[in-house]
Design a protein around this motif. Structure first.
Motif, PDB file in Angstrom:
ATOM      1  N   GLN A  66     -22.678  44.951  73.148  1.00 24.70           N
ATOM      2  CA  GLN A  66     -21.610  45.576  73.584  1.00 24.70           C
ATOM      3  C   GLN A  66     -20.472  44.698  73.580  1.00 24.70           C
ATOM      4  OE1 GLN A  66     -22.268  46.995  77.601  1.00 24.70           O
ATOM      5  NE2 GLN A  66     -23.692  48.361  77.131  1.00 24.70           N
ATOM      6  N   LYS A  67     -20.633  43.572  74.007  1.00 24.71           N
ATOM      7  CA  LYS A  67     -19.533  42.297  73.588  1.00 24.71           C
ATOM      8  C   LYS A  67     -19.116  42.333  72.196  1.00 24.71           C
ATOM      9  CE  LYS A  67     -20.199  39.169  77.621  1.00 24.71           C
ATOM     10  NZ  LYS A  67     -20.435  37.878  77.990  1.00 24.71           N
ATOM     11  N   LYS A  68     -20.148  42.200  71.175  1.00 25.38           N
ATOM     12  CA  LYS A  68     -20.068  41.933  69.876  1.00 25.38           C
ATOM     13  C   LYS A  68     -19.092  43.252  69.519  1.00 25.38           C
ATOM     14  CE  LYS A  68     -22.661  40.386  65.755  1.00 25.38           C
ATOM     15  NZ  LYS A  68     -23.726  40.683  65.086  1.00 25.38           N
ATOM     16  N   LEU A  70     -17.114  45.210  71.163  1.00 23.45           N
ATOM     17  CA  LEU A  70     -15.925  45.438  71.483  1.00 23.45           C
ATOM     18  C   LEU A  70     -14.992  44.340  71.030  1.00 23.45           C
ATOM     19  CD1 LEU A  70     -13.802  46.222  73.551  1.00 23.45           C
ATOM     20  CD2 LEU A  70     -14.470  44.694  75.305  1.00 23.45           C
ATOM     21  N   ARG A  71     -15.690  42.905  70.639  1.00 20.83           N
ATOM     22  CA  ARG A  71     -14.812  41.714  69.856  1.00 20.83           C
ATOM     23  C   ARG A  71     -14.315  42.371  68.565  1.00 20.83           C
ATOM     24  NH1 ARG A  71     -19.397  38.514  71.312  1.00 20.83           N
ATOM     25  NH2 ARG A  71     -18.635  37.179  73.121  1.00 20.83           N
ATOM     26  N   SER A  72     -15.347  42.988  67.662  1.00 19.57           N
ATOM     27  CA  SER A  72     -14.883  43.684  66.477  1.00 19.57           C
ATOM     28  C   SER A  72     -13.612  44.599  66.518  1.00 19.57           C
ATOM     29  CB  SER A  72     -15.957  44.303  65.714  1.00 19.57           C
ATOM     30  OG  SER A  72     -17.188  43.993  65.944  1.00 19.57           O
ATOM     31  N   ARG A 214     -11.808  39.782  84.185  1.00 18.57           N
ATOM     32  CA  ARG A 214     -12.861  39.689  83.117  1.00 18.57           C
ATOM     33  C   ARG A 214     -12.221  39.132  81.902  1.00 18.57           C
ATOM     34  NH1 ARG A 214     -17.136  44.853  83.633  1.00 18.57           N
ATOM     35  NH2 ARG A 214     -17.784  44.335  85.866  1.00 18.57           N
ATOM     36  N   ARG A 215     -12.945  38.211  81.131  1.00 20.44           N
ATOM     37  CA  ARG A 215     -12.602  37.795  79.945  1.00 20.44           C
ATOM     38  C   ARG A 215     -13.489  37.745  78.880  1.00 20.44           C
ATOM     39  NH1 ARG A 215     -14.011  32.938  77.962  1.00 20.44           N
ATOM     40  NH2 ARG A 215     -12.401  32.203  76.235  1.00 20.44           N
ATOM     41  N   LEU A 216     -13.209  38.279  77.705  1.00 22.31           N
ATOM     42  CA  LEU A 216     -14.158  38.294  76.476  1.00 22.31           C
ATOM     43  C   LEU A 216     -13.894  37.409  75.719  1.00 22.31           C
ATOM     44  CD1 LEU A 216     -16.546  39.760  75.129  1.00 22.31           C
ATOM     45  CD2 LEU A 216     -14.912  40.994  74.023  1.00 22.31           C
ATOM     46  N   GLY A 217     -14.533  36.081  75.478  1.00 23.79           N
ATOM     47  CA  GLY A 217     -14.244  34.897  74.450  1.00 23.79           C
ATOM     48  C   GLY A 217     -14.677  35.403  73.240  1.00 23.79           C
ATOM     49  N   ARG A 218     -14.991  34.395  72.245  1.00 21.17           N
ATOM     50  CA  ARG A 218     -15.235  34.622  70.877  1.00 21.17           C
ATOM     51  C   ARG A 218     -16.592  34.767  70.699  1.00 21.17           C
ATOM     52  NH1 ARG A 218     -11.305  35.465  67.560  1.00 21.17           N
ATOM     53  NH2 ARG A 218      -9.561  35.078  68.760  1.00 21.17           N
ATOM     54  N   GLY A 219     -17.397  34.365  71.815  1.00 22.85           N
ATOM     55  CA  GLY A 219     -18.985  34.465  71.481  1.00 22.85           C
ATOM     56  C   GLY A 219     -19.647  33.268  71.417  1.00 22.85           C
ATOM     57  N   GLY A 220     -19.031  31.859  71.908  1.00 25.44           N
ATOM     58  CA  GLY A 220     -19.732  30.858  71.666  1.00 25.44           C
ATOM     59  C   GLY A 220     -20.219  30.352  73.062  1.00 25.44           C
ATOM     60  N   GLY A 221     -19.416  30.869  74.110  1.00 25.61           N
ATOM     61  CA  GLY A 221     -19.953  30.517  75.177  1.00 25.61           C
ATOM     62  C   GLY A 221     -19.321  29.128  75.771  1.00 25.61           C
ATOM     63  N   TYR A 222     -18.688  28.471  74.886  1.00 26.17           N
ATOM     64  CA  TYR A 222     -17.884  27.208  74.947  1.00 26.17           C
ATOM     65  C   TYR A 222     -16.888  27.067  76.349  1.00 26.17           C
ATOM     66  CZ  TYR A 222     -19.065  26.443  69.985  1.00 26.17           C
ATOM     67  OH  TYR A 222     -19.649  25.903  68.894  1.00 26.17           O
ATOM     68  N   TYR A 223     -16.346  28.016  76.472  1.00 23.58           N
ATOM     69  CA  TYR A 223     -15.383  28.012  77.757  1.00 23.58           C
ATOM     70  C   TYR A 223     -15.983  28.313  78.981  1.00 23.58           C
ATOM     71  CZ  TYR A 223     -10.762  26.968  75.666  1.00 23.58           C
ATOM     72  OH  TYR A 223      -9.755  26.443  75.030  1.00 23.58           O
ATOM     73  N   ASP A 224     -16.922  29.419  78.969  1.00 22.91           N
ATOM     74  CA  ASP A 224     -17.915  29.675  80.065  1.00 22.91           C
ATOM     75  C   ASP A 224     -18.630  28.210  80.498  1.00 22.91           C
ATOM     76  OD1 ASP A 224     -17.067  32.279  80.271  1.00 22.91           O
ATOM     77  OD2 ASP A 224     -18.581  32.955  78.917  1.00 22.91           O
ATOM     78  N   VAL A 225     -19.404  27.660  79.560  1.00 21.79           N
ATOM     79  CA  VAL A 225     -19.883  26.292  80.075  1.00 21.79           C
ATOM     80  C   VAL A 225     -19.098  25.361  80.583  1.00 21.79           C
ATOM     81  CG1 VAL A 225     -21.560  24.653  79.308  1.00 21.79           C
ATOM     82  CG2 VAL A 225     -22.031  26.868  78.378  1.00 21.79           C
ATOM     83  N   ASN A 264     -22.827  34.664  83.854  1.00 22.07           N
ATOM     84  CA  ASN A 264     -22.339  33.375  83.466  1.00 22.07           C
ATOM     85  C   ASN A 264     -20.631  33.597  82.955  1.00 22.07           C
ATOM     86  OD1 ASN A 264     -24.376  31.540  83.040  1.00 22.07           O
ATOM     87  ND2 ASN A 264     -25.134  32.562  81.263  1.00 22.07           N
ATOM     88  N   ASP A 265     -20.155  34.833  82.732  1.00 15.18           N
ATOM     89  CA  ASP A 265     -18.763  34.917  82.632  1.00 15.18           C
ATOM     90  C   ASP A 265     -17.823  34.499  83.789  1.00 15.18           C
ATOM     91  OD1 ASP A 265     -18.958  35.995  79.824  1.00 15.18           O
ATOM     92  OD2 ASP A 265     -19.974  37.541  80.849  1.00 15.18           O
ATOM     93  N   ILE A 266     -16.986  33.469  83.337  1.00 15.27           N
ATOM     94  CA  ILE A 266     -16.054  32.954  84.458  1.00 15.27           C
ATOM     95  C   ILE A 266     -14.745  34.015  84.241  1.00 15.27           C
ATOM     96  CG2 ILE A 266     -14.703  30.809  84.950  1.00 15.27           C
ATOM     97  CD1 ILE A 266     -17.405  30.012  85.173  1.00 15.27           C
TER      98      ILE A 266
HETATM   99  N1  LIG Z   1     -22.700  28.816  81.801  1.00 19.88           N
HETATM  100  C1  LIG Z   1     -23.674  28.966  80.797  1.00 19.88           C
HETATM  101  N2  LIG Z   1     -25.112  28.354  80.576  1.00 19.88           N
HETATM  102  C2  LIG Z   1     -25.707  28.741  79.660  1.00 19.88           C
HETATM  103  N3  LIG Z   1     -25.363  29.433  78.606  1.00 19.88           N
HETATM  104  C3  LIG Z   1     -24.208  30.305  78.705  1.00 19.88           C
HETATM  105  C4  LIG Z   1     -23.180  29.964  79.677  1.00 19.88           C
HETATM  106  N4  LIG Z   1     -22.276  30.837  79.435  1.00 19.88           N
HETATM  107  C5  LIG Z   1     -22.440  31.301  78.430  1.00 19.88           C
HETATM  108  N5  LIG Z   1     -23.697  31.165  77.802  1.00 19.88           N
HETATM  109  C6  LIG Z   1     -24.156  31.603  76.622  1.00 19.88           C
HETATM  110  O1  LIG Z   1     -23.418  31.790  75.601  1.00 19.88           O
HETATM  111  C7  LIG Z   1     -23.207  32.668  74.772  1.00 19.88           C
HETATM  112  C8  LIG Z   1     -22.150  33.323  74.287  1.00 19.88           C
HETATM  113  O2  LIG Z   1     -21.553  33.889  75.809  1.00 19.88           O
HETATM  114  P1  LIG Z   1     -20.159  34.902  75.911  1.00 19.88           P
HETATM  115  O3  LIG Z   1     -20.706  36.023  74.940  1.00 19.88           O
HETATM  116  O4  LIG Z   1     -20.154  35.355  77.238  1.00 19.88           O
HETATM  117  O5  LIG Z   1     -19.282  33.985  75.237  1.00 19.88           O
HETATM  118  P2  LIG Z   1     -17.773  34.117  75.466  1.00 19.88           P
HETATM  119  O6  LIG Z   1     -17.165  34.301  76.768  1.00 19.88           O
HETATM  120  O7  LIG Z   1     -17.377  35.323  74.683  1.00 19.88           O
HETATM  121  O8  LIG Z   1     -17.300  32.546  74.653  1.00 19.88           O
HETATM  122  P3  LIG Z   1     -16.334  31.270  75.404  1.00 19.88           P
HETATM  123  O9  LIG Z   1     -16.965  31.233  76.683  1.00 19.88           O
HETATM  124  O10 LIG Z   1     -16.501  30.609  74.248  1.00 19.88           O
HETATM  125  O11 LIG Z   1     -14.792  32.076  75.295  1.00 19.88           O
HETATM  126  C9  LIG Z   1     -24.478  33.605  75.410  1.00 19.88           C
HETATM  127  O12 LIG Z   1     -25.724  33.178  74.820  1.00 19.88           O
HETATM  128  C10 LIG Z   1     -24.506  33.095  76.826  1.00 19.88           C
HETATM  129  O13 LIG Z   1     -25.569  33.559  77.443  1.00 19.88           O
END
Ligand SMILES: Nc1ncnc2c1ncn2[C@@H]1O[C@H](COP(=O)(O)OP(=O)(O)OP(=O)(O)O)[C@@H](O)[C@H]1O
Ligand SMILES: Nc1nc2c(c(=O)[nH]1)N(C=O)[C@@H](CNc1ccc(C(=O)N[C@@H](CCC(=O)O)C(=O)O)cc1)CN2
Length: 289
Positions: A66-68, A70-72, A214-225, A264-266
């Motif tokens: 669903q995220k993918k 919505l991103r497109s 709620r925030r949808l990023g580019r899909g890397g999980g970089y910001y959430d981590v 995991n979404d911040i």
């Molecule tokens: N805190 C976390 N710990 C481990 N994996 C995470 C964490 N947050 C996100 N991920 C993983 O990162 C991948 C991308 O997550 P998601 O689609 O939510 O990214 P995004 O929010 O769009 O990107 P970004 O955070 O870079 O803006 C998913 O596989 C997700 O499980």
């Protein structure tokens, strides 16, 4: 390894009930009962405190799809924006940030270097104001510290380094400007995780946002981590948590319920769109007084 950790975390979060807004992710559980695998509020189903690992997998996969999608959709709409419209919104958003009390009073800021081809809200005016120490009227200000992102690997690992000039930046493989970990004098740049003073403000990019944060990023999980790690560091050091502010074109603001989320979404504290600041959390409401 990461997936197992995520499943554990998801289970833990899904078993928490009656949490305050601060952990808004805990107020939902992932359900695979519906073929669309949506997120439901907890109250009516509070008795359902266990889900199987398979159900979590199915739900997380469905949410990722669903995220993918919505991103497109949003990316396509962003490509359709005229240059004039974007430029007008870029100026309006940046002026709102520069005039905001929470920006003026911030001493340490993490911000993204906007990428034109990704159709991100432009941050060049904000970055220049920080680096030149001037306010929106060109008046000298106390210098804020600025940290900007650098991708370390493709495993959601990003760092934020202190820079003092845009000449400290060069394009990475995605054509996004980023700093080298070592400056031109051979000195290691300060990593925000090692900073001795707190960051007050994060200016965040993203693909889509909603009024509940709620925030949808580019899909890397970089910001959430990175944000999760930074929030943990700030809590350990007994610092105030930074204000998380997303910059958004008008068309990137979705109706509530449209953006799928996982635990995991911040969530962000506030959104700045051309129409103004949308305060979301208590911290943002206090900051917008
Ligand atoms: N805190 C976390 N710990 C481990 N994996 C995470 C964490 N947050 C996100 N991920 C993983 O990162 C991948 C991308 O997550 P998601 O689609 O939510 O990214 P995004 O929010 O769009 O990107 P970004 O955070 O870079 O803006 C998913 O596989 C997700 O499980
Ligand atoms: N300006 C900026 N810097 C940033 C980020 C960001 O979102 N914006 N990041 C935040 O994470 C990190 C970089 N992450 C990125 C993730 C994906 C793409 C990208 O080009 N995505 C394509 C789609 C690729 C695909 O679907 O395969 C796109 O969005 O068009 C770029 C940066 C660190 N620096």
């Amino acid at each position: 390894m990461r997936k197992y950790g995520l499943i554990q975390k998801t289970k833990e979060v899904l078993m928490i009930q009656n949490c305050p807004f601060a952990s808004s992710a805990a107020q939902f559980y992932l359900s695979s009962r519906s073929s669309r695998s949506v997120i439901h509020p907890l109250p009516g189903d509070a008795h359902r405190s266990f889900i199987t690992m398979n159900e979590v997998d199915v739900s997380l996969d469905a949410i990722a799809k669903q995220k993918k999608s919505l991103r497109s959709k949003v990316r396509k709409e962003l490509k359709g924006m005229s240059i004039a419209q974007r430029s007008q919104e870029d100026t309006a958003i940046q002026n709102i940030v520069l005039e905001a009390s929470w920006f003026k009073s911030s001493q340490s800021v993490c911000a993204y270097i906007s990428c034109d081809s990704l159709r991100e809200v432009n941050t060049s005016k904000i970055l220049s104001a920080i680096l030149c120490n001037t306010d929106e009227e060109g008046q000298k200000q106390k210098r804020k510290k600025l940290y900007v992102p650098r991708i370390e690997d493709r495993n959601s690992h990003m760092r934020m380094f202190n820079i003092s000039s845009t000449s400290d930046l060069s394009p990475n493989s995605m054509n996004i400007l980023e700093p080298a970990p070592v400056d031109s004098d051979g000195n290691q740049r300060e990593d925000v995780m090692q900073a001795t003073d707190p960051v007050d403000l994060f200016l965040l990019p993203g693909v889509a946002f909603d009024r509940s944060g709620r925030r949808l990023g580019r899909g890397g999980g970089y910001y959430d981590v990175l944000l999760k790690k930074y929030q943990e560091v700030a809590a350990e050091r007994k610092w105030n948590q930074p204000l998380l502010v997303a910059l958004s074109y008008s068309l990137q603001i979705m109706d509530e319920g449209v953006i799928p989320v996982t635990p995991n979404d911040i969530h962000v504290d506030a959104i700045v769109s051309p129409a103004g600041v949308i305060p979301i959390s208590h911290a943002a409401l206090r900051g917008c007084d």
